[in-house]
Write a protein that holds these residues in place. Structure first.
Motif, PDB file in Angstrom:
ATOM      1  N   VAL A  41       0.844  -1.204   0.000  1.00 51.68           N
ATOM      2  CA  VAL A  41       0.000   0.000   0.000  1.00 51.68           C
ATOM      3  C   VAL A  41       0.877   1.251   0.000  1.00 51.68           C
ATOM      4  CG1 VAL A  41      -1.663   1.345   1.359  1.00 51.68           C
ATOM      5  CG2 VAL A  41      -2.010  -1.113   1.031  1.00 51.68           C
ATOM      6  N   VAL A  42       1.917   1.260   0.847  1.00 53.22           N
ATOM      7  CA  VAL A  42       2.845   2.397   0.883  1.00 53.22           C
ATOM      8  C   VAL A  42       3.493   2.575  -0.495  1.00 53.22           C
ATOM      9  CG1 VAL A  42       4.998   3.264   1.896  1.00 53.22           C
ATOM     10  CG2 VAL A  42       3.237   2.246   3.371  1.00 53.22           C
ATOM     11  N   PHE A  43       3.870   1.477  -1.104  1.00 52.80           N
ATOM     12  CA  PHE A  43       4.453   1.518  -2.445  1.00 52.80           C
ATOM     13  C   PHE A  43       3.492   2.154  -3.455  1.00 52.80           C
ATOM     14  CE2 PHE A  43       3.919  -0.953  -6.408  1.00 52.80           C
ATOM     15  CZ  PHE A  43       4.957  -0.419  -7.152  1.00 52.80           C
ATOM     16  N   LEU A  44       2.220   1.726  -3.448  1.00 49.41           N
ATOM     17  CA  LEU A  44       1.257   2.261  -4.414  1.00 49.41           C
ATOM     18  C   LEU A  44       1.059   3.764  -4.243  1.00 49.41           C
ATOM     19  CD1 LEU A  44      -1.479  -0.532  -4.493  1.00 49.41           C
ATOM     20  CD2 LEU A  44       0.237  -0.005  -6.255  1.00 49.41           C
ATOM     21  N   VAL A  45       0.939   4.213  -2.990  1.00 52.05           N
ATOM     22  CA  VAL A  45       0.782   5.644  -2.727  1.00 52.05           C
ATOM     23  C   VAL A  45       2.027   6.388  -3.197  1.00 52.05           C
ATOM     24  CG1 VAL A  45       0.589   7.385  -0.902  1.00 52.05           C
ATOM     25  CG2 VAL A  45      -0.855   5.327  -0.832  1.00 52.05           C
ATOM     26  N   SER A  46       3.180   5.865  -2.833  1.00 49.62           N
ATOM     27  CA  SER A  46       4.437   6.518  -3.220  1.00 49.62           C
ATOM     28  C   SER A  46       4.604   6.544  -4.727  1.00 49.62           C
ATOM     29  CB  SER A  46       5.618   5.807  -2.555  1.00 49.62           C
ATOM     30  OG  SER A  46       6.811   6.482  -2.855  1.00 49.62           O
ATOM     31  N   LEU A  47       4.301   5.443  -5.373  1.00 49.03           N
ATOM     32  CA  LEU A  47       4.406   5.391  -6.828  1.00 49.03           C
ATOM     33  C   LEU A  47       3.538   6.475  -7.468  1.00 49.03           C
ATOM     34  CD1 LEU A  47       5.426   4.007  -9.420  1.00 49.03           C
ATOM     35  CD2 LEU A  47       3.459   2.448  -9.221  1.00 49.03           C
ATOM     36  N   ALA A  48       2.325   6.626  -6.982  1.00 44.31           N
ATOM     37  CA  ALA A  48       1.437   7.660  -7.511  1.00 44.31           C
ATOM     38  C   ALA A  48       2.037   9.051  -7.303  1.00 44.31           C
ATOM     39  CB  ALA A  48       0.062   7.564  -6.855  1.00 44.31           C
ATOM     40  N   LEU A  49       2.613   9.289  -6.124  1.00 43.47           N
ATOM     41  CA  LEU A  49       3.207  10.599  -5.841  1.00 43.47           C
ATOM     42  C   LEU A  49       4.447  10.861  -6.699  1.00 43.47           C
ATOM     43  CD1 LEU A  49       2.768  10.614  -1.969  1.00 43.47           C
ATOM     44  CD2 LEU A  49       1.505  12.011  -3.632  1.00 43.47           C
ATOM     45  N   VAL A  50       5.262   9.837  -6.889  1.00 41.38           N
ATOM     46  CA  VAL A  50       6.466   9.979  -7.727  1.00 41.38           C
ATOM     47  C   VAL A  50       6.052  10.260  -9.175  1.00 41.38           C
ATOM     48  CG1 VAL A  50       8.438   8.730  -8.708  1.00 41.38           C
ATOM     49  CG2 VAL A  50       7.985   8.619  -6.245  1.00 41.38           C
ATOM     50  N   LEU A  51       5.099   9.504  -9.679  1.00 43.59           N
ATOM     51  CA  LEU A  51       4.648   9.710 -11.059  1.00 43.59           C
ATOM     52  C   LEU A  51       4.002  11.087 -11.231  1.00 43.59           C
ATOM     53  CD1 LEU A  51       3.266   6.159 -11.918  1.00 43.59           C
ATOM     54  CD2 LEU A  51       5.424   7.205 -12.689  1.00 43.59           C
ATOM     55  N   ARG A  52       3.252  11.527 -10.221  1.00 37.13           N
ATOM     56  CA  ARG A  52       2.659  12.867 -10.282  1.00 37.13           C
ATOM     57  C   ARG A  52       3.750  13.932 -10.391  1.00 37.13           C
ATOM     58  NH1 ARG A  52      -0.395  15.727  -5.314  1.00 37.13           N
ATOM     59  NH2 ARG A  52       1.589  16.754  -5.070  1.00 37.13           N
ATOM     60  N   TYR A  53       4.791  13.781  -9.566  1.00 34.35           N
ATOM     61  CA  TYR A  53       5.891  14.754  -9.625  1.00 34.35           C
ATOM     62  C   TYR A  53       6.563  14.733 -11.002  1.00 34.35           C
ATOM     63  CZ  TYR A  53      10.288  17.102  -9.121  1.00 34.35           C
ATOM     64  OH  TYR A  53      11.346  17.944  -9.337  1.00 34.35           O
ATOM     65  N   LEU A  54       6.838  13.541 -11.507  1.00 35.35           N
ATOM     66  CA  LEU A  54       7.497  13.442 -12.811  1.00 35.35           C
ATOM     67  C   LEU A  54       6.593  13.953 -13.940  1.00 35.35           C
ATOM     68  CD1 LEU A  54       9.339  10.026 -12.443  1.00 35.35           C
ATOM     69  CD2 LEU A  54      10.386  12.302 -12.561  1.00 35.35           C
ATOM     70  N   TRP A  55       5.299  13.799 -13.787  1.00 36.16           N
ATOM     71  CA  TRP A  55       4.346  14.218 -14.817  1.00 36.16           C
ATOM     72  C   TRP A  55       4.187  15.734 -14.875  1.00 36.16           C
ATOM     73  CZ3 TRP A  55       2.207  11.935 -18.843  1.00 36.16           C
ATOM     74  CH2 TRP A  55       1.130  12.542 -19.474  1.00 36.16           C
ATOM     75  N   ASN A  56       4.013  16.363 -13.663  1.00 35.79           N
ATOM     76  CA  ASN A  56       3.717  17.793 -13.691  1.00 35.79           C
ATOM     77  C   ASN A  56       4.596  18.656 -12.783  1.00 35.79           C
ATOM     78  OD1 ASN A  56       2.674  17.508 -11.109  1.00 35.79           O
ATOM     79  ND2 ASN A  56       0.552  17.397 -11.798  1.00 35.79           N
TER      80      ASN A  56
END
Length: 170
Positions: A41-56
């Motif tokens: 679960v921590v991984f999924l949340v973190s992955l979303a946050l990392v991808l958000r940062y890289l995206w925008n």
């Protein structure tokens, strides 16, 4: 070999009857059973946050903290997993039944630790840090799949043992 099984003496199933009994008797099995999905679960949340940062380019601090938390959970599951392995198999790491999972776990830990080192030494820019985190996460997913497959094998072994057990007369 001081009581340890050699690689050539791995039982045909994942656990011997004695190892299965130790696995089922220790509370470390429950701890691993809680930490593994928590880490996911921590991984999924973190992955979303990392991808958000890289995206925008937004949410660098949230992504960074999520990676640090994911790494701390990883360290916790590694230490508790080593304790579990000692209780069940008689050695802290690299028990024959989990040898390759443990080997790859060290690659996962190395990548997460490299991220922490790069973060705290400012060795990489933010985008490079996030790419390193993604590399660590890819390794984590591969390792998680290894463990899921191993758990499935253990369940299949237990089911096969139950169906082949001699019937006890009433």
């Amino acid at each position: 070999m001081h009581g340890h099984m050699s690689r050539k003496s791995v039982p045909p199933g994942l656990y011997t009857a004695e190892e299965r009994a130790r696995r089922d008797a220790t509370y470390w099995t429950t701890i691993q059973g809680v930490l593994a999905p928590l880490q996911f679960v921590v991984f999924l949340v973190s992955l979303a946050l990392v991808l958000r940062y890289l995206w925008n380019g937004e949410g660098y601090m949230a992504a960074t903290w999520s990676i640090v938390i994911k790494t701390l959970v990883l360290y916790t599951i590694m230490v508790t997993g080593a304790i579990w392995e000692k209780i069940v198999f008689g050695q802290y790491l690299f028990a024959p039944a989990f040898f390759w999972e443990d080997v790859f776990s060290f690659a996962v830990i190395a990548l997460h630790t490299a991220y922490l080192w790069a973060l705290f030494t400012a060795a990489l820019d933010p985008v490079s840090l996030m790419i390193l985190a993604l590399a660590a996460y890819v390794a984590y997913v591969i390792n998680a799949v290894q463990f899921v497959l191993k758990l499935r094998a253990a369940r299949l072994q237990a089911a096969a043992a139950a169906t082949h057990a001699p019937e006890v007369p009433a």
